[in-house]
Enzyme design. Structure first.
Site, PDB file in Angstrom:
ATOM      1  N   GLU A   1       0.801  -1.224   0.000  1.00 51.57           N
ATOM      2  CA  GLU A   1       0.000   0.000   0.000  1.00 51.57           C
ATOM      3  C   GLU A   1       0.835   1.276   0.000  1.00 51.57           C
ATOM      4  O   GLU A   1       0.466   2.254  -0.644  1.00 51.57           O
ATOM      5  CB  GLU A   1      -0.984   0.004   1.182  1.00 51.57           C
ATOM      6  CG  GLU A   1      -2.226  -0.849   0.963  1.00 51.57           C
ATOM      7  CD  GLU A   1      -2.031  -2.325   1.278  1.00 51.57           C
ATOM      8  OE1 GLU A   1      -0.923  -2.688   1.742  1.00 51.57           O
ATOM      9  OE2 GLU A   1      -2.956  -3.118   1.075  1.00 51.57           O
TER      10      GLU A   1
ATOM     11  N   HIS B   1     -11.786  -4.687   8.400  1.00 46.17           N
ATOM     12  CA  HIS B   1     -12.272  -4.422   7.044  1.00 46.17           C
ATOM     13  C   HIS B   1     -13.578  -3.636   7.054  1.00 46.17           C
ATOM     14  O   HIS B   1     -14.321  -3.665   6.083  1.00 46.17           O
ATOM     15  CB  HIS B   1     -12.510  -5.734   6.289  1.00 46.17           C
ATOM     16  CG  HIS B   1     -11.272  -6.386   5.748  1.00 46.17           C
ATOM     17  ND1 HIS B   1     -10.302  -6.899   6.562  1.00 46.17           N
ATOM     18  CD2 HIS B   1     -10.843  -6.601   4.482  1.00 46.17           C
ATOM     19  CE1 HIS B   1      -9.338  -7.426   5.824  1.00 46.17           C
ATOM     20  NE2 HIS B   1      -9.635  -7.249   4.555  1.00 46.17           N
TER      21      HIS B   1
END
Lengths: 348, 323
Positions: free
Chosen positions: A83, A152
Site C-alpha cells: 500500500e 475491514h
C-alpha cells in the site's frame, strides 16, 4: 434500507444504474477523455501473472471491471500488495503529469501507508510553497454491515478529514457516485474517495453523459421545518427511512447529505438549523473527534442562538467493529435510534 | 573514461558549492539565523554530484532530510535555498518548507523529506509517469543507510522491479543512521547483496571517489533511460558533521571525524586526481573556490535581508489548489 433520493438530475439521457456501475462509468468515461488518467491497485483487474483469465476480479467489489480490456495494462496496473508503494506511486506520478486513481481495497489499510497520504501527498503543496500539484484520487471502501470484522469495516473518514491538504468525498447515491468521482479525477488536489461497501448494488437514475458535482455542496434529500438531520454515506439511507417514518406523524425533517466532509458545506447546515432550531447528526464513524462531534461543534459555535434543543448525535459506539451479526447490527446506527433522537430533540 | 574539462569544472564547482553552503549553514545556525534543526551533508558531496550531473530539469529526484547537497546538485538556486532555510517569504518554498522540506518542482526536485524512507515510493511515481507518458525521463531517489531498513523502501524496490521503472535507488551509506551504526541496524551481511535480492542490478561504490561513483551512476542512469528498469547503488561515504548541527556525536570514535576530514575528503581527492592527471590546473580550481565563497556570502546576505512571511496572507494560502 434504501429509499429513493430526490437529487435533481441534469438534462440528457439517463438510465438506472447501480452505485458500482455509476463508478465504473465515471472511470471509463474519464479514462477515454483523458489519456493521463490511470488506475492502480491490488487486483484492479486481477489475474496478473496467473494461468487463468485476466480481469478476474475488476477490483475487490468489481468497480474497475472491464477497464483492463479497454485500456490495457499500461493504464490499469495490478500492483503487489504494497500500500505504501501504491499511494507513493500515485502521489509521485500526480506531480509528474498523470492523474492516478489508486485503490486501497479497504480503507482500514491506511494503517500501513498513512505516511504517504498525510505526510507526503497532503502536504506537498503547502511545504513546497504552492508550486506542486497532486491530482490523485485514492479510492477505498468503508463501512460496516458486511460481516467483515474489525479490520475491514471501519469508516475512518474523520482521520483524513482532519488532514489539511486532502479532500474527502463519501457518495451515498449512484448519481452522486458518478458525478463526485468525475470531479475527483478532474480535481487538482489529492482526493480521498470513500465508497460504502453496502451501497454497491444500490440502484438509481444516473445520466449517461459525464457530469461533475462540485465539492462542498450538500444535497437536500427531504425538506422540512421541524428538525435538521445531517447524514452521510450509507447513513443517508437510514436517515431517509427515519424521516419518512416521522413524516407519517406530521414531523417534517430537513435531511442534508454533505457528500464531502472536506470541504464541508457549512452554510447548508447552518441555514437549515436557523430554520428548524433542532439538529440530529448521524454518522457511522466512532464518536470521539468524529464528524458528528465536528458538526455539532460547528452549530454550537455559529448557530447557538437558533438552537431550541441540545444537539443530538447518533454514531457508532467507541468500539472496534464487531464480527457477530447481532453485535455488528447493534454497532451501526439504526433507523430506530435516529427516530428516537429526533423525538428527543422535539420534546426538549 | 575521458572527462571533458567543462564537465570536471562543473563537477568541482557543484561539489565546492555544496561544501561551502553546508559549512555556512553551521555558522549561520550557530549565530541563530536559522530556525529549527538542520542536517548538513558535508563529506558526501561526491555522491550527490555524481548522481545528478547527467540529469536535467525534467528528470526527478526525491531527497532526504540531509538534502541540501541533492538540491544544489539538481540545480536549485542557492540564494533561494538559503532564504528558504532562513524561513523567508522569497525562499524556494516561500518559507513554508524549511531545510527538511525544501523542494523545487521546476528543477525536478520532488522534495527533501523529513520522513526516513519517504522518498523512494514517490520517485517510483515520477518514474511511472515517465514510463507511461514515454517521456524518456528517469527518477532517482536518495536515502541513507537508515532508510534501507524502512518498509516503504523495501516496498518501493519491489514495486520498481515489478513495473520495470526507470528509477535509480541511491543509498548513501555514511555509516550512521542518526546515532546508530549501519553495521548494527542492517541485519544482512551486505546492503548491496540484500538490494540485489530484490531482482535488480545492485552495486557498491566508494562514494568518496567522484569518478568511481560517477561511472556507477552513469551505468544505472543509462540503463533506466534505455527502459531496462531500476538499479540500486550503495555509495559508501563519510558524514563530516553530526546527525544535526549541534549533535555532540558521542557515539563516534575519538579522532574519527578529524581523520575523515583529513583522509576521506571527496573534494581533496577530486583535486588530487584532476591535477595529477593534468586535466585541470590548480588555479582554475582556486578560482572556483573564490567564486563559490562569494556566491555563498551573497546568498547569506540576501537571505538575511529578505522579507519574512506575513501571517495575514501567507499562513492560510497554498494548502489546496482550490477549496
Amino acid at each position: 434500507m434504501f429509499s429513493e433520493s430526490r437529487t435533481t438530475h441534469p438534462g440528457g439521457k439517463s438510465s438506472v444504474k447501480t452505485y458500482r456501475e455509476a463508478l465504473n462509468e465515471a472511470l471509463r468515461q474519464e479514462m477515454r477523455r483523458d489519456p493521463t488518467v490511470i488506475v492502480l491497485g491490488e487486483e484492479v483487474s486481477g489475474g496478473a501473472g496467473c494461468p487463468g483469465e485476466r480481469d478476474a476480479y475488476g477490483g475487490v467489489f468489481g468497480v474497475t471491471k472491464g477497464l483492463l480490456p479497454e485500456f490495457g495494462a499500461e493504464r490499469v496496473l495490478d500492483t503487489p500488495i504494497s500500500e505504501s508503494a501504491i499511494v507513493g506511486a500515485a502521489a509521485g506520478a500526480a506531480n509528474n503529469g498523470l492523474r492516478p486513481v489508486a485503490e486501497l481495497m479497504f480503507f482500514d489499510f491506511i494503517g500501513v501507508c498513512f505516511d504517504q497520504i498525510f505526510n507526503q501527498a497532503a502536504k506537498f503543496r503547502y511545504m513546497f510553497g504552492g508550486k506542486s500539484r497532486t491530482p490523485m484520487v485514492l479510492r477505498a471502501t468503508v463501512g460496516a454491515g458486511f460481516r467483515a470484522g474489525a479490520q475491514h469495516s471501519n469508516m475512518l473518514h474523520p482521520i483524513v478529514t482532519h488532514i489539511p491538504g486532502l479532500k474527502v468525498v463519501l457518495p451515498a447515491t449512484p448519481y452522486d457516485a458518478k458525478g463526485l468521482l468525475i470531479q475527483a479525477i478532474r480535481d487538482e488536489d489529492p482526493v480521498i474517495f470513500l465508497e460504502h461497501k453496502l451501497l454497491y448494488d444500490l440502484k438509481g437514475e444516473v445520466p449517461d453523459e459525464p457530469y461533475a458535482i462540485p465539492f462542498g455542496e450538500a444535497a437536500f434529500h427531504r425538506e422540512g421545518d421541524d428538525v435538521t438531520i445531517v447524514a452521510i454515506s450509507a447513513m443517508l439511507h437510514k436517515a431517509l427511512a427515519a424521516a419518512d417514518e416521522l413524516a407519517k406523524e406530521g414531523i417534517s425533517c430537513d435531511l442534508i447529505d454533505p457528500r464531502t466532509t472536506s470541504p464541508l458545506d457549512e452554510e447548508a447546515i447552518l441555514e437549515s438549523v436557523e430554520v428548524t432550531g433542532r439538529l440530529v447528526v448521524v454518522d457511522e464513524g466512532n464518536p470521539r473527534c468524529g464528524l458528528a462531534a465536528d458538526i455539532a461543534a460547528l452549530v454550537a459555535e455559529r448557530a447557538f442562538h437558533a438552537l431550541r434543543a441540545p444537539v443530538r448525535t447518533v454514531t457508532a459506539p467507541h468500539t472496534p467493529v464487531p464480527f457477530a451479526p447481532e453485535l455488528e447490527d447493534a454497532y451501526i446506527p439504526s433507523v430506530e435510534k435516529i427516530v428516537a433522537a429526533v423525538r428527543e430533540v422535539l420534546e426538549a | 573514461m575521458n572527462y571533458a574539462p567543462d564537465f570536471l569544472l562543473r563537477a568541482y564547482r557543484t561539489m565546492r558549492t555544496i561544501r561551502a553552503f553546508e559549512e555556512r549553514c553551521v555558522v549561520e545556525f550557530e549565530k541563530g539565523n536559522i530556525p529549527g534543526f538542520v542536517h548538513v551533508s558535508a563529506g558526501q558531496e561526491a555522491v550527490a554530484v555524481a548522481a545528478c550531473i547527467d540529469l536535467d530539469d525534467k528528470d526527478v529526484i526525491a531527497s532526504t532530510h540531509r538534502g541540501h547537497g541533492h538540491c544544489i546538485a539538481k540545480g536549485c538556486d542557492v540564494v533561494g535555498m538559503m532564504k528558504e532555510i532562513m524561513g523567508r517569504a522569497t525562499g524556494l518554498c516561500k518559507g513554508k518548507g524549511g531545510s527538511m522540506h525544501i523542494a523545487d518542482i521546476d528543477k525536478g526536485m520532488l522534495g527533501a523529506n523529513a520522513i526516513v524512507g519517504g522518498g523512494p515510493p514517490l520517485a517510483n511515481g515520477a518514474a511511472l509517469a515517465a514510463k507511461t507518458l514515454k517521456t524518456g525521463r528517469i527518477a532517482l531517489s536518495f536515502g541513507g543507510d537508515g532508510s534501507a531498513n524502512q518498509g516503504t523502501v523495501l516496498e518501493a524496490l519491489n514495486f520498481a522491479v515489478v513495473f520495470r521503472l526507470p528509477h535509480v535507488f541511491v543509498f548513501e551509506n555514511n555509516g550512521y543512521a542518526e546515532g546508530t551504526a549501519a553495521s548494527y541496524a542492517i541485519g544482512a551481511e551486505s546492503l548491496t547483496e540484500r538490494n540485489r535480492a530484490f531482482g535488480l542490478p545492485a552495486e557498491c561504490v566508494d562514494g568518496i571517489d567522484f569518478f568511481a561513483t560517477y561511472e556507477v551512476m552513469k551505468r544505472a542512469i543509462d540503463r533506466a533511460r534505455r527502459g531496462e528498469g531500476p538499479s540500486a547503488i550503495e555509495a559508501l561515504c563519510v558524514r563530516f558533521d553530526g546527525h544535526y548541527i549541534g549533535d555532540p556525536q558521542r557515539y563516534r570514535a575519538k579522532g574519527e571525524v578529524e581523520r575523515a576530514r583529513a583522509e576521506q575528503d571527496c573534494l581533496k581527492r577530486f583535486r588530487e586526481r584532476v591535477t595529477a592527471e593534468g586535466w585541470l590546473e590548480e588555479e582554475a580550481l582556486d578560482r572556483i573556490d573564490a567564486e563559490v565563497a562569494a556566491l555563498i556570502d551573497r546568498a547569506v546576505e540576501e537571505a538575511l535581508a529578505a522579507p519574512r512571511p506575513d501571517p495575514a496572507t501567507d499562513l492560510l494560502s497554498d494548502v489546496y489548489h482550490s477549496y
